[in-house]
Design a protein around this motif. Structure first.
Motif, short mmCIF file in Angstrom:
data_model
loop_
_atom_site.label_atom_id
_atom_site.label_comp_id
_atom_site.label_asym_id
_atom_site.label_seq_id
_atom_site.Cartn_x
_atom_site.Cartn_y
_atom_site.Cartn_z
N GLY A 80 8.17 4.22 16.50
CA GLY A 80 9.05 3.49 17.40
C GLY A 80 10.08 2.66 16.67
N ILE A 81 10.57 3.14 15.53
CA ILE A 81 11.54 2.41 14.73
C ILE A 81 12.90 3.11 14.86
CG2 ILE A 81 12.17 1.65 12.40
CD1 ILE A 81 9.16 1.71 11.75
N ALA A 82 13.90 2.37 15.28
CA ALA A 82 15.23 2.95 15.52
C ALA A 82 15.85 3.46 14.22
CB ALA A 82 16.14 1.91 16.17
N ASP A 83 16.72 4.45 14.36
CA ASP A 83 17.36 5.05 13.19
C ASP A 83 18.21 4.05 12.42
OD1 ASP A 83 16.21 7.49 13.57
OD2 ASP A 83 17.92 8.36 14.65
N ASP A 84 18.80 3.06 13.13
CA ASP A 84 19.69 2.11 12.46
C ASP A 84 18.95 0.88 11.93
OD1 ASP A 84 19.05 0.95 14.84
OD2 ASP A 84 21.10 0.38 15.37
N MET A 85 17.63 0.86 12.08
CA MET A 85 16.86 -0.26 11.56
C MET A 85 16.77 -0.16 10.04
SD MET A 85 15.05 -3.00 12.23
CE MET A 85 14.61 -2.88 13.98
N PHE A 86 17.04 -1.28 9.34
CA PHE A 86 16.87 -1.33 7.88
C PHE A 86 15.40 -1.60 7.60
CE2 PHE A 86 17.07 -3.74 3.78
CZ PHE A 86 17.48 -2.68 2.99
N LEU A 87 14.70 -0.56 7.19
CA LEU A 87 13.25 -0.63 7.05
C LEU A 87 12.85 -0.74 5.58
CD1 LEU A 87 10.42 -0.39 8.38
CD2 LEU A 87 10.62 2.09 8.08
N VAL A 88 12.08 -1.77 5.28
CA VAL A 88 11.54 -1.97 3.93
C VAL A 88 10.03 -1.73 4.00
CG1 VAL A 88 11.24 -3.56 2.00
CG2 VAL A 88 13.31 -3.67 3.41
N GLY A 89 9.52 -0.81 3.19
CA GLY A 89 8.10 -0.48 3.23
C GLY A 89 7.36 -0.94 1.98
N HIS A 90 6.13 -1.35 2.17
CA HIS A 90 5.26 -1.73 1.05
C HIS A 90 3.91 -1.05 1.25
CE1 HIS A 90 2.22 -4.15 -1.08
NE2 HIS A 90 3.17 -4.39 -1.96
N VAL A 91 3.44 -0.35 0.22
CA VAL A 91 2.15 0.33 0.28
C VAL A 91 1.23 -0.31 -0.74
CG1 VAL A 91 0.93 2.53 0.11
CG2 VAL A 91 3.30 2.48 0.93
N GLY A 92 0.10 -0.82 -0.28
CA GLY A 92 -0.85 -1.43 -1.22
C GLY A 92 -1.89 -2.25 -0.50
N ARG A 93 -2.95 -2.52 -1.21
CA ARG A 93 -4.01 -3.36 -0.64
C ARG A 93 -3.52 -4.80 -0.48
NH1 ARG A 93 -9.27 -2.96 -4.12
NH2 ARG A 93 -7.78 -2.73 -5.84
N PHE A 94 -4.03 -5.48 0.53
CA PHE A 94 -3.71 -6.89 0.71
C PHE A 94 -4.63 -7.71 -0.18
CE2 PHE A 94 -1.58 -5.25 4.39
CZ PHE A 94 -0.60 -6.17 4.72
N MET A 95 -4.11 -8.07 -1.35
CA MET A 95 -4.89 -8.84 -2.30
C MET A 95 -3.91 -9.65 -3.14
SD MET A 95 -6.10 -5.58 -4.56
CE MET A 95 -7.18 -6.57 -5.58
N PRO A 96 -4.41 -10.69 -3.84
CA PRO A 96 -3.49 -11.62 -4.52
C PRO A 96 -2.50 -10.95 -5.47
CG PRO A 96 -5.69 -12.55 -4.48
CD PRO A 96 -5.82 -11.15 -3.94
N GLN A 97 -2.93 -9.91 -6.21
CA GLN A 97 -2.03 -9.29 -7.18
C GLN A 97 -0.80 -8.68 -6.53
OE1 GLN A 97 -5.31 -8.86 -7.01
NE2 GLN A 97 -6.25 -8.33 -8.97
N LYS A 98 -0.92 -8.24 -5.28
CA LYS A 98 0.20 -7.58 -4.62
C LYS A 98 1.23 -8.58 -4.08
CE LYS A 98 -2.07 -3.76 -5.26
NZ LYS A 98 -1.78 -2.92 -6.43
N ASN A 99 0.79 -9.81 -3.82
CA ASN A 99 1.71 -10.90 -3.45
C ASN A 99 2.58 -10.56 -2.25
OD1 ASN A 99 2.79 -13.44 -3.71
ND2 ASN A 99 4.20 -12.93 -5.35
N GLN A 100 1.94 -10.04 -1.19
CA GLN A 100 2.72 -9.67 0.00
C GLN A 100 3.38 -10.87 0.67
OE1 GLN A 100 -0.39 -8.27 -0.52
NE2 GLN A 100 -0.40 -6.13 0.12
#
Length: 267
Positions: free
Chosen positions: A206-226
């Motif tokens: 459900g994300i529009a074509d004109d949306m500027f999408l930034v993706g992050h793949v990784g576990r939620f843990m301190p090293q990833k610093n989400q």
């Protein structure tokens, strides 16, 4: 040294006069679907397995062990007591090293490699590899204290030292240590941009074509610093309102990151 029903000439095994693959014991610790396991499996899928085979030594409480694939590729899986039980852990390792006669033991568990590699030395394994895949983890006080306590022992038992980067190697082995950097490799074809997949995925989410999408793949843990990425999004939105940040993954820090986004009003 024996290999199955054969013998080793140096490190090259032969059986009935014919060469067979060298078997390398890969000490993985806990296989939980993380990055180190992905790196090792990527190499395993692409090496010449007629010359080199991997056997995987994993903690019994591992939750993501690709046993079927490993067996299909010619490898074996040995489940051992978790390293949190160091006496049982080391005893089982010594037993396996004596029985299996691996000529090479390759340990991927950072400062904890002192335990399997000391067992390998006791069992007479000629090639013992310590592989540094990381340094200290942000927000992991207990683990970091243990790493600092064990780090001075990191050069006692390996005959070879590998690292994923210069920084990781110097952190574990020392600034003047002799180690080999082996960059983590990925299968580029699997991640090649495909406009059709992009369109289908955005429609599914459900994300529009004109949306500027930034993706992050990784576990939620301190090293990833989400949480830092959430801060970046908060700074970016006034300049580019049609921006969305998508996290793919799960882990212990997920509730905190979600609360941080809510506190900034951008959840």
């Amino acid at each position: 040294m024996s290999a199955d029903n054969g013998r080793y000439v140096g490190l090259a095994p032969v059986r009935d006069g014919n060469p067979v693959p060298i078997r390398v014991a890969q000490v993985m610790g806990k296989m939980l679907g993380g990055g180190v396991e992905s790196v090792v499996m990527n190499y395993y899928r692409h090496i010449d397995r007629s010359k080199v085979q991997f056997d995987f030594l994993v903690d019994a409480d591992s939750t993501r062990v690709p046993e079927e694939e490993i067996k299909a590729l010619g490898g074996r899986v040995f489940r051992i007591p978790p390293y949190q039980h160091p006496l049982r852990y080391r005893k089982e390792l010594v037993r396996l090293f004596h029985e299996e006669h691996w000529p090479i033991v390759h340990s991927h568990i950072n400062t904890l490699s002192v335990f399997p590699l000391s067992a390998a030395k006791k069992a007479g394994v000629p090639v013992r590899i310590a592989h540094s895949h990381s340094t200290m983890g942000k927000g992991e006080l207990a683990k970091n204290l243990m790493k600092l306590a064990l780090r001075p022992l990191s050069n006692l038992y390996p005959t070879e030292r590998f690292a994923c980067s210069e920084y990781a190697g110097k952190w574990l082995f020392g600034r003047n240590a002799d180690f080999t950097v082996i960059p983590n490799a990925i299968e580029l074809e699997k991640f090649r941009f495909d406009p059709i997949i992009r369109q289908e995925t955005r429609k599914e989410l459900g994300i529009a074509d004109d949306m500027f999408l930034v993706g992050h793949v990784g576990r939620f843990m301190p090293q990833k610093n989400q949480a830092f990425l959430v801060d970046v999004l908060a700074e970016l939105l006034p300049q580019k309102p049609n921006t969305m940040l998508a996290f793919v993954g799960d882990g212990p820090d997920r509730p905190d990151v979600q609360q941080h986004a809510q506190a900034l009003g951008i959840s």
